[in-house]
Design an enzyme around this catalytic site. Structure first.
Site, PDB file in Angstrom:
ATOM      1  CG  HIS A   1      16.331   7.307  -8.678  1.00 36.52           C
ATOM      2  ND1 HIS A   1      17.149   6.211  -8.555  1.00 36.52           N
ATOM      3  CD2 HIS A   1      15.786   7.481  -7.448  1.00 36.52           C
ATOM      4  CE1 HIS A   1      17.101   5.756  -7.311  1.00 36.52           C
ATOM      5  NE2 HIS A   1      16.277   6.507  -6.614  1.00 36.52           N
TER       6      HIS A   1
ATOM      7  CG  ASP B   1       5.992 -23.589 -16.906  1.00 40.01           C
ATOM      8  OD1 ASP B   1       5.833 -22.385 -16.606  1.00 40.01           O
ATOM      9  OD2 ASP B   1       6.936 -23.974 -17.614  1.00 40.01           O
TER      10      ASP B   1
ATOM     11  CD1 TRP C   1       8.046   9.240  -7.726  1.00 39.95           C
ATOM     12  CD2 TRP C   1       6.795   7.608  -8.592  1.00 39.95           C
ATOM     13  NE1 TRP C   1       7.260   8.716  -6.721  1.00 39.95           N
ATOM     14  CE2 TRP C   1       6.484   7.713  -7.220  1.00 39.95           C
ATOM     15  CE3 TRP C   1       6.123   6.637  -9.349  1.00 39.95           C
ATOM     16  CZ2 TRP C   1       5.536   6.903  -6.595  1.00 39.95           C
ATOM     17  CZ3 TRP C   1       5.175   5.839  -8.709  1.00 39.95           C
ATOM     18  CH2 TRP C   1       4.902   5.983  -7.352  1.00 39.95           C
TER      19      TRP C   1
ATOM     20  CB  SER D   1       4.362  -6.286 -18.990  1.00 37.97           C
ATOM     21  OG  SER D   1       5.167  -7.098 -18.183  1.00 37.97           O
ATOM     22  CB  SER D   2       2.015  -5.203 -14.310  1.00 35.86           C
ATOM     23  OG  SER D   2       3.281  -4.828 -13.919  1.00 35.86           O
TER      24      SER D   2
ATOM     25  CG  HIS E   1      -1.322   4.139  -0.378  1.00 33.78           C
ATOM     26  ND1 HIS E   1      -0.261   4.867   0.075  1.00 33.78           N
ATOM     27  CD2 HIS E   1      -1.483   3.142   0.510  1.00 33.78           C
ATOM     28  CE1 HIS E   1       0.171   4.343   1.201  1.00 33.78           C
ATOM     29  NE2 HIS E   1      -0.542   3.298   1.493  1.00 33.78           N
TER      30      HIS E   1
ATOM     31  CD  GLU F   1       3.344   0.187  -8.082  1.00 33.19           C
ATOM     32  OE1 GLU F   1       2.395  -0.450  -8.573  1.00 33.19           O
ATOM     33  OE2 GLU F   1       4.532  -0.071  -8.324  1.00 33.19           O
TER      34      GLU F   1
ATOM     35  CE1 TYR G   1       0.910  -1.089   2.921  1.00 31.89           C
ATOM     36  CE2 TYR G   1      -0.320   0.475   1.609  1.00 31.89           C
ATOM     37  CZ  TYR G   1       0.288   0.135   2.785  1.00 31.89           C
ATOM     38  OH  TYR G   1       0.297   1.014   3.811  1.00 31.89           O
TER      39      TYR G   1
ATOM     40  CB  SER H   1       6.318 -14.972   5.887  1.00 34.64           C
ATOM     41  OG  SER H   1       5.854 -13.696   6.224  1.00 34.64           O
TER      42      SER H   1
ATOM     43  CG  HIS I   1      -1.808   8.768   3.150  1.00 34.36           C
ATOM     44  ND1 HIS I   1      -2.054   7.517   3.609  1.00 34.36           N
ATOM     45  CD2 HIS I   1      -0.843   8.630   2.206  1.00 34.36           C
ATOM     46  CE1 HIS I   1      -1.280   6.645   2.970  1.00 34.36           C
ATOM     47  NE2 HIS I   1      -0.537   7.308   2.112  1.00 34.36           N
ATOM     48  CG  HIS I   2       0.242   9.666  -1.217  1.00 34.92           C
ATOM     49  ND1 HIS I   2       1.568   9.337  -1.072  1.00 34.92           N
ATOM     50  CD2 HIS I   2      -0.453   8.517  -1.052  1.00 34.92           C
ATOM     51  CE1 HIS I   2       1.661   8.027  -0.851  1.00 34.92           C
ATOM     52  NE2 HIS I   2       0.457   7.509  -0.822  1.00 34.92           N
TER      53      HIS I   2
ATOM     54  CB  THR J   1       2.064  -2.897   9.228  1.00 39.84           C
ATOM     55  OG1 THR J   1       1.169  -2.461   8.208  1.00 39.84           O
ATOM     56  CG2 THR J   1       3.458  -3.004   8.655  1.00 39.84           C
TER      57      THR J   1
ATOM     58  CE  LYS K   1       2.623  -9.755   6.618  1.00 39.00           C
ATOM     59  NZ  LYS K   1       1.741 -10.616   5.990  1.00 39.00           N
TER      60      LYS K   1
ATOM     61  NE  ARG L   1       9.872  13.852  -3.035  1.00 37.56           N
ATOM     62  CZ  ARG L   1       8.929  12.960  -3.424  1.00 37.56           C
ATOM     63  NH1 ARG L   1       7.709  13.067  -2.944  1.00 37.56           N
ATOM     64  NH2 ARG L   1       9.196  11.989  -4.244  1.00 37.56           N
TER      65      ARG L   1
END
Lengths: 539, 396
Positions: free
Chosen positions: A81, A110, A146, A173-174, A257, A259, A261, A272, A306-307, A332, A335, A454
């Site tokens: 998932h 293009d 994951w 690909s990314s 991390h 990722e 963002y 925006s 922090h993870h 943040t 914004k 979890r």
């Protein structure tokens, strides 16, 4: 920058007649609009697959005890998932938006590398199939979460290798997609479209693309080391050979991390665009929005640990990562303030895109605040790896990224399809999703605070009621998205509905509204001449 | 089409009412578990340690600050949504920039987050201070159980494994507790709880045998990953006797949900009594060092000790010849010597700068047995019999 375009300008009248038709149109697609559509269809498909997995998880957790799946399959469900939603649904979804909108927004014909664009999309198909198909491999799908923490990954069956291979392909690909976006934005803007006049969506994607190029190779490194540990006798992360499992976590989160963002900055960009359009007022503090986005991107590289507060970091490490993480709240917050200041004393209407945008600001901010609470190391010790974390990241990824994509869909869908979506259905989709989302995920804060870990297939009886409530909410949320596909997306794609004018939104600004609806196959073949604000074509 | 949507909406409403009511009728007969989760608990536990009280306080502090900011910011937004809408005829203003405002709302959150960080710093430092522990216990995560070894302090030497109650694991497979069945400690009951004294600083050293696990007890405010190949530590000082529960908090494979932690906190005299009982059990397993053994008994025991993987046989080989720097035992002067003390000395203290390590960690009986065996095996036929008492006499 226009030299490249000018060189081909004299051939343009032949292009239309050479465009392949039928299945060839899609397989050999080089048109940014077609590839954008392909990306979004892929994303929607993966969203449904990931959603089914999520509902299987929630079905199992509806009551204590094992009812539907065994614990091993349960771990596969949570793992897949996560992987499918992150790498299959959210990231490609935003790349789809980028493909469709960036050339239109900056006045380019293009994307810079049309064939690489085709390649980077079609690479995703085998990777997505491998991820989704891993359930049918011997030993079942990967079940290490994951995050693929070592050394648990070393115990997995052959599907782990398929998963690693799929991640490698998706990463390649990314990276190709990012190079394309960066080159397009830096080289192919229409004359007069300076960087500081560029629409926010293009800005956020430019920054996101740099983040992707910086961190995807890091992920590739981590999973390659996992692969060689599994098969070629190395011991990067295998403690039995002197390896360090914590090093995996450092490398993974150095990718992981930024990722998060990568998954939220394009969402900020979409919001925006939408808020000023429906407030009929220019975006407040455009420059500070650009600087805030860049600050978030830079800070995202120095907060990864922090993870890992519970891995047993030294006290200085905990303090550094705690303070650095809390700092991210500053840009943040800027914004959020800017969006609200844009709304302030505007002349607002609340069509579906605006509803989703306001819903995004409201619910995403809740996810931001729980992030701040989690950043505080002593509290994180209690909440790490509990349902509180699950609630937090679904508030920012579902109510954040996904809602922003819904907002963007309703906003730009008239330009893509040439028809207006049905406003009643759009509003139903919004309220239904918003309520079901909160019913699903709000109780998870309580479960986490009460200490429910979890990735648990079964749990103590005291957690039963909130789990049941979350499961009910999850099914309603799932049905809302089925409704979205069958009653909104498919009718729009089949051209059912009111014909959309060129400017469906009264005050929406930007070059995408300078072309007819639906946008013709080729747009801006000649570099357009822009007015001083770079929002209008004057010739 | 509109009718379809209306039909769908009403159907939805009915389904939601039905689902919500079914959630509440589902409620199982279960009550709070003291030291574990409470029914529908919505906040952090108050806990029984200073750290957990600090955490609960910090969480309240953060929650209140965040809610106040949230309400303030969104009051502005919803006021704007209510007042500045086109349907009310509001005309859009033209402003879209203000450096002063931008600086103000960058600095304000900056000051707030730094203040938040300062509030937490003392607790971070306190959490990490594992020095001067009264009792040190090693918690080893294993797929899927916990091993506890008392390393230092009262109860040193005690060690056992703690596993989820088998009946509860079965119950989980069969769909959980039946309706009406009250299982307050479902998935939290273990065979051997970890026992510690109240009001003493307990240092928990974590490690793991296979994959990463995490040792967590919310009532103590601790969670520490147990990492294979590495040791990490955390500490707590429980201020109240009682039973406290936690679960493994790092995904560790199939049975991740089934390796709970149960800590029993006892008063000082109760704890001493528990240690005495455990030590007696431990002693019962040991050999009596004053026992006088017969030669054939000793040879059988010695053969086992010699051939234990990682002991004598690994270097000296099954044929007793050794090899390279490893000296042979077969025919060695020290082994054949009539003075048993020489060989006992080598085993207790090692030789050749540790090329032959010290084996003093072995019991007297084991050392006596393996010496007897080597003195009477291969070509060594001394007929000598070493008793545990001989070894004991030479231990310093």
């Amino acid at each position: 920058m226009s030299a490249v375009l000018g060189h081909h300008a004299h051939e343009h009248e032949h292009h239309d007649h050479h465009a392949p038709t039928g299945w060839r149109r899609w397989v050999f697609a080089t048109n940014h609009k077609d590839i954008g559509t392909l990306y979004m269809m892929f994303s929607l498909t993966m969203l449904m697959i990931g959603g089914v997995l999520a509902l299987l998880i929630r079905a199992e957790l509806f009551q204590p005890g094992l009812q539907f799946v065994n614990p091993e399959l349960f771990n596969s469900l949570t793992t897949m998932h996560g992987l499918i939603m992150v790498f299959g649904a959210i990231m490609p979804g935003f790349v789809g938006f980028a493909n469709w909108m960036i050339p239109l927004q900056i006045g380019a014909a293009d994307m810079a590398f049309a064939r690489m664009n085709n390649f980077s999309f079609w690479l995703m198909i085998p990777a997505g199939a491998m991820l989704a198909g891993s359930f049918f491999m011997p030993g079942g799908a990967p079940a290490a979460g994951w995050t693929l923490y070592a050394p648990l990954t070393l115990q997995m069956g052959p599907s782990m290798d398929a998963g690693i291979f799929a991640m490698h392909i998706l990463g390649a690909s990314s990276i190709m997609g990012s190079i394309n976006i960066i080159v397009t934005i830096l080289n192919m803007r229409a004359p007069g479209m300076t960087l500081m006049k560029m629409p926010m969506f293009a800005w956020t994607w430019l920054i996101t693309a740099y983040l992707l190029i910086a961190v995807m190779p890091v992920l590739a490194g981590a999973i390659t080391m996992t692969l060689t540990d599994r098969h070629f006798g190395t011991s990067f992360f295998n403690p039995a050979g002197g390896g360090d499992p914590v090093m995996y976590q450092h490398i993974f989160w150095f990718f992981g991390h930024p990722e998060v963002y990568i998954m939220i900055l394009p969402a900020f960009g979409i919001i925006s665009q939408i808020v000023p359009a429906f407030a009929r007022k220019k975006l407040f503090g455009y420059a500070s929005m650009v600087y805030a986005t860049s600050s978030i991107a830079i800070l995202s590289f120095i907060v990864w640990a922090h993870h890992m507060f519970t891995t047993g970091m030294p006290v200085t490490g905990q303090l550094f990562f705690m303070y650095a993480t809390m700092l991210i709240a500053v840009p943040t917050a800027v914004k959020i303030f800017n969006w609200i200041a844009t709304m302030w004393r505007g002349s607002m209407t609340f069509e579906t895109p605006m509803l989703f945008a306001v819903g995004f600001i409201f619910v995403f901010t809740m996810g931001g605040f729980t992030g701040l609470i989690l950043a505080m190391a002593p509290i994180d010790i209690q909440l790490q790896d509990t349902y509180y974390v699950v609630a937090h990241f679904h508030y920012v990824l579902v109510a954040g990224s996904l809602f922003a994509m819904f907002a963007g869909f309703y906003y730009w869908c008239p330009k893509w399809t040439g028809v207006m979506y049905n406003e009643t259905r759009g509003k139903l989709h919004f309220w239904w999703s918003l309520i079901a989302f909160n019913v699903t995920f709000f109780p998870m804060h309580f479960l986490g605070l009460a200490g429910m870990p979890r990735r648990y297939a079964d749990y103590p009886m005291q957690f039963a009621d909130f789990n049941a409530l979350a499961s009910v909410g999850a099914f309603f949320f799932g049905f809302a998205q089925v409704f979205f596909i069958f009653f909104i997306v498919i009718p729009a794609m089949r051209g059912k509905g009111e014909k959309a004018p060129q400017r469906p939104w009264e005050a929406a600004e930007g070059l995408e509204w300078e072309v007819p609806s639906p946008a013709p196959f080729h747009t801006f073949e000649h570099p357009p001449k822009l007015d001083a604000t770079a929002t209008r074509v004057i010739g | 089409m509109k009718s379809v949507v209306n039909w769908l909406a009403s159907w939805l409403l009915c389904a939601m009412v039905w689902a919500t009511s079914s959630v509440f009728t589902l409620a199982h007969a279960v009550t709070d578990l003291p030291g574990g989760p409470a029914v529908n608990q919505v906040n952090l536990p108050q806990g029984v340690t200073r750290i957990s009280a600090d955490q609960a306080w910090l969480h309240w502090f953060m929650l209140i600050v965040c809610v106040v900011i949230f309400v303030a910011v969104f009051t502005v937004m919803f006021y704007s949504i209510w007042a500045h809408r086109k349907s009310k005829g509001h005309k859009a203003a033209l402003f879209h920039e203000s450096v002063t405002v931008e600086i103000a709302w960058t600095l304000t959150p900056f000051i707030i987050v730094v203040a938040m960080g300062l509030m937490a710093t003392k607790t971070v430092v306190a959490m990490k201070d594992t020095t001067n522990a009264d009792l040190t216990i090693k918690a080893t995560g294993m797929q899927w159980k916990w091993g506890y070894d008392y390393l230092k302090g009262e109860g040193e030497g005690i060690g056992f494994v703690s596993t989820l109650d088998l009946a509860q694991r079965e119950m989980s497979n069969n769909g959980g507790p039946k309706k009406g069945e009250v299982v307050n400690d479902y998935l939290l009951k273990v065979d051997n709880p970890l026992v510690v004294p109240v009001d003493k600083k307990i240092r928990i050293i974590t490690t793991a045998n296979d994959v990463i696990h995490a040792f967590m007890v919310p009532a103590f405010g601790i969670k520490q990953d147990a990492i294979p190949g590495f040791v990490r530590d955390t500490w707590f000082r429980a201020e109240k006797v009682g039973d406290y529960y936690g679960q493994c908090a790092e995904l560790c494979g199939k049975e991740h949900a089934y390796m709970p932690i149960h800590v029993k906190v006892l008063s000082a005299p109760d704890y001493s009594a528990w240690v005495a009982v455990e030590n007696k059990k431990l002693a019962a397993k040991l050999d009596d060092p004053t026992k006088v053994w017969a030669l054939d008994e000793m040879l059988a025991r010695g053969e086992k000790v010699y051939n234990n993987p990682g002991s004598c046989v690994s270097c000296h080989q099954a044929n007793g010849k050794g090899g390279g720097v490893v000296k042979p035992i077969d025919g060695a002067a020290v082994v054949l010597d009539a003075d048993k003390g020489k060989q006992i000395h080598v085993l207790l203290n090692g030789q050749n700068n540790g090329a032959m390590p010290s084996w003093k960690a072995l019991s007297d009986t084991d050392i006596a047995a393996v010496i007897t065996y080597t003195k009477n095996h291969w070509s060594n036929k001394t007929g000598q019999l070493v008793q545990p008492a001989d070894v004991l006499a030479l231990r310093k």
